[in-house]
Write a protein that holds these residues in place. Structure first.
Motif, PDB file in Angstrom:
ATOM      1  N   SER A  27     -15.017  34.835 -64.284  1.00 23.03           N
ATOM      2  CA  SER A  27     -13.739  34.599 -63.614  1.00 23.03           C
ATOM      3  C   SER A  27     -12.972  35.910 -63.487  1.00 23.03           C
ATOM      4  O   SER A  27     -13.071  36.794 -64.332  1.00 23.03           O
ATOM      5  CB  SER A  27     -12.878  33.611 -64.409  1.00 23.03           C
ATOM      6  OG  SER A  27     -13.460  32.343 -64.461  1.00 23.03           O
ATOM      7  N   ARG A  28     -12.176  36.002 -62.436  1.00 24.93           N
ATOM      8  CA  ARG A  28     -11.315  37.162 -62.249  1.00 24.93           C
ATOM      9  C   ARG A  28      -9.889  36.771 -62.612  1.00 24.93           C
ATOM     10  O   ARG A  28      -9.424  35.694 -62.238  1.00 24.93           O
ATOM     11  CB  ARG A  28     -11.381  37.664 -60.814  1.00 24.93           C
ATOM     12  CG  ARG A  28     -12.772  38.186 -60.445  1.00 24.93           C
ATOM     13  CD  ARG A  28     -12.807  38.802 -59.072  1.00 24.93           C
ATOM     14  NE  ARG A  28     -11.839  39.869 -58.888  1.00 24.93           N
ATOM     15  CZ  ARG A  28     -12.014  41.145 -59.254  1.00 24.93           C
ATOM     16  NH1 ARG A  28     -13.127  41.502 -59.859  1.00 24.93           N
ATOM     17  NH2 ARG A  28     -11.080  42.040 -59.035  1.00 24.93           N
ATOM     18  N   ARG A  43      -5.279  33.396 -63.042  1.00 22.35           N
ATOM     19  CA  ARG A  43      -6.656  33.430 -62.538  1.00 22.35           C
ATOM     20  C   ARG A  43      -6.574  33.639 -61.038  1.00 22.35           C
ATOM     21  O   ARG A  43      -5.882  32.905 -60.338  1.00 22.35           O
ATOM     22  CB  ARG A  43      -7.361  32.123 -62.867  1.00 22.35           C
ATOM     23  CG  ARG A  43      -8.786  32.132 -62.382  1.00 22.35           C
ATOM     24  CD  ARG A  43      -9.545  30.952 -62.888  1.00 22.35           C
ATOM     25  NE  ARG A  43     -10.853  30.953 -62.241  1.00 22.35           N
ATOM     26  CZ  ARG A  43     -11.641  29.936 -62.216  1.00 22.35           C
ATOM     27  NH1 ARG A  43     -11.299  28.821 -62.812  1.00 22.35           N
ATOM     28  NH2 ARG A  43     -12.796  30.012 -61.606  1.00 22.35           N
ATOM     29  N   VAL A  44      -7.273  34.642 -60.523  1.00 20.90           N
ATOM     30  CA  VAL A  44      -7.160  34.959 -59.102  1.00 20.90           C
ATOM     31  C   VAL A  44      -8.312  34.410 -58.270  1.00 20.90           C
ATOM     32  O   VAL A  44      -8.234  34.404 -57.056  1.00 20.90           O
ATOM     33  CB  VAL A  44      -7.030  36.487 -58.863  1.00 20.90           C
ATOM     34  CG1 VAL A  44      -5.716  36.990 -59.420  1.00 20.90           C
ATOM     35  CG2 VAL A  44      -8.188  37.257 -59.447  1.00 20.90           C
ATOM     36  N   ASP A  45      -9.362  33.934 -58.900  1.00 22.86           N
ATOM     37  CA  ASP A  45     -10.485  33.369 -58.152  1.00 22.86           C
ATOM     38  C   ASP A  45     -10.549  31.862 -58.316  1.00 22.86           C
ATOM     39  O   ASP A  45     -11.601  31.260 -58.205  1.00 22.86           O
ATOM     40  CB  ASP A  45     -11.813  33.988 -58.605  1.00 22.86           C
ATOM     41  CG  ASP A  45     -12.172  33.616 -60.038  1.00 22.86           C
ATOM     42  OD1 ASP A  45     -11.291  33.153 -60.788  1.00 22.86           O
ATOM     43  OD2 ASP A  45     -13.337  33.798 -60.423  1.00 22.86           O
ATOM     44  N   LYS A  46      -9.401  31.254 -58.560  1.00 23.84           N
ATOM     45  CA  LYS A  46      -9.366  29.825 -58.887  1.00 23.84           C
ATOM     46  C   LYS A  46     -10.031  28.996 -57.809  1.00 23.84           C
ATOM     47  O   LYS A  46      -9.738  29.105 -56.638  1.00 23.84           O
ATOM     48  CB  LYS A  46      -7.920  29.363 -59.066  1.00 23.84           C
ATOM     49  CG  LYS A  46      -7.814  27.929 -59.538  1.00 23.84           C
ATOM     50  CD  LYS A  46      -6.439  27.683 -60.092  1.00 23.84           C
ATOM     51  CE  LYS A  46      -6.124  26.289 -60.449  1.00 23.84           C
ATOM     52  NZ  LYS A  46      -6.891  25.424 -61.097  1.00 23.84           N
ATOM     53  N   ARG A  47     -10.958  28.186 -58.273  1.00 25.63           N
ATOM     54  CA  ARG A  47     -11.618  27.244 -57.390  1.00 25.63           C
ATOM     55  C   ARG A  47     -10.699  26.061 -57.150  1.00 25.63           C
ATOM     56  O   ARG A  47      -9.831  25.767 -57.959  1.00 25.63           O
ATOM     57  CB  ARG A  47     -12.923  26.759 -58.025  1.00 25.63           C
ATOM     58  CG  ARG A  47     -13.982  27.843 -58.077  1.00 25.63           C
ATOM     59  CD  ARG A  47     -15.141  27.397 -58.906  1.00 25.63           C
ATOM     60  NE  ARG A  47     -14.777  27.744 -60.288  1.00 25.63           N
ATOM     61  CZ  ARG A  47     -15.358  27.292 -61.360  1.00 25.63           C
ATOM     62  NH1 ARG A  47     -16.339  26.451 -61.274  1.00 25.63           N
ATOM     63  NH2 ARG A  47     -14.975  27.663 -62.558  1.00 25.63           N
TER      64      ARG A  47
END
Length: 79
Positions: A27-28, A43-47
């Motif tokens: 995760s990013r 969290r910047v890549d949140k799905r």
């Protein structure tokens, strides 16, 4: 919760925080300074949030009745 910084500047994000933000290996995350001076981790890549079916995959939960499971699958909320 407090954590210890290693000599390389690394920290381990506590499990309750990882679970809350959905942080998994790979995760990013982003650190930002808020107006009040605090640091905010996001969290910047949140799905996208899991569908109601995906949330039930693998288990029905502890002690749920068939009616409660069907209500969850239909999008109703349990109180």
């Amino acid at each position: 919760m407090s954590v210890v910084v290693t000599t390389k500047g690394k920290v381990t994000i506590p499990k309750p925080i990882r679970d809350l933000l959905g942080i998994v290996p790979g995760s990013r995350v982003d650190f930002r300074r808020a107006a009040d001076g605090t640091i905010v981790l996001t969290r910047v890549d949140k799905r996208p949030d899991a569908t109601r079916f995906a949330r039930l995959r693998g288990h029905a939960g502890a002690g749920l009745t068939t009616d409660a499971i069907m209500a969850l699958m239909r999008g109703a909320t349990l109180s």
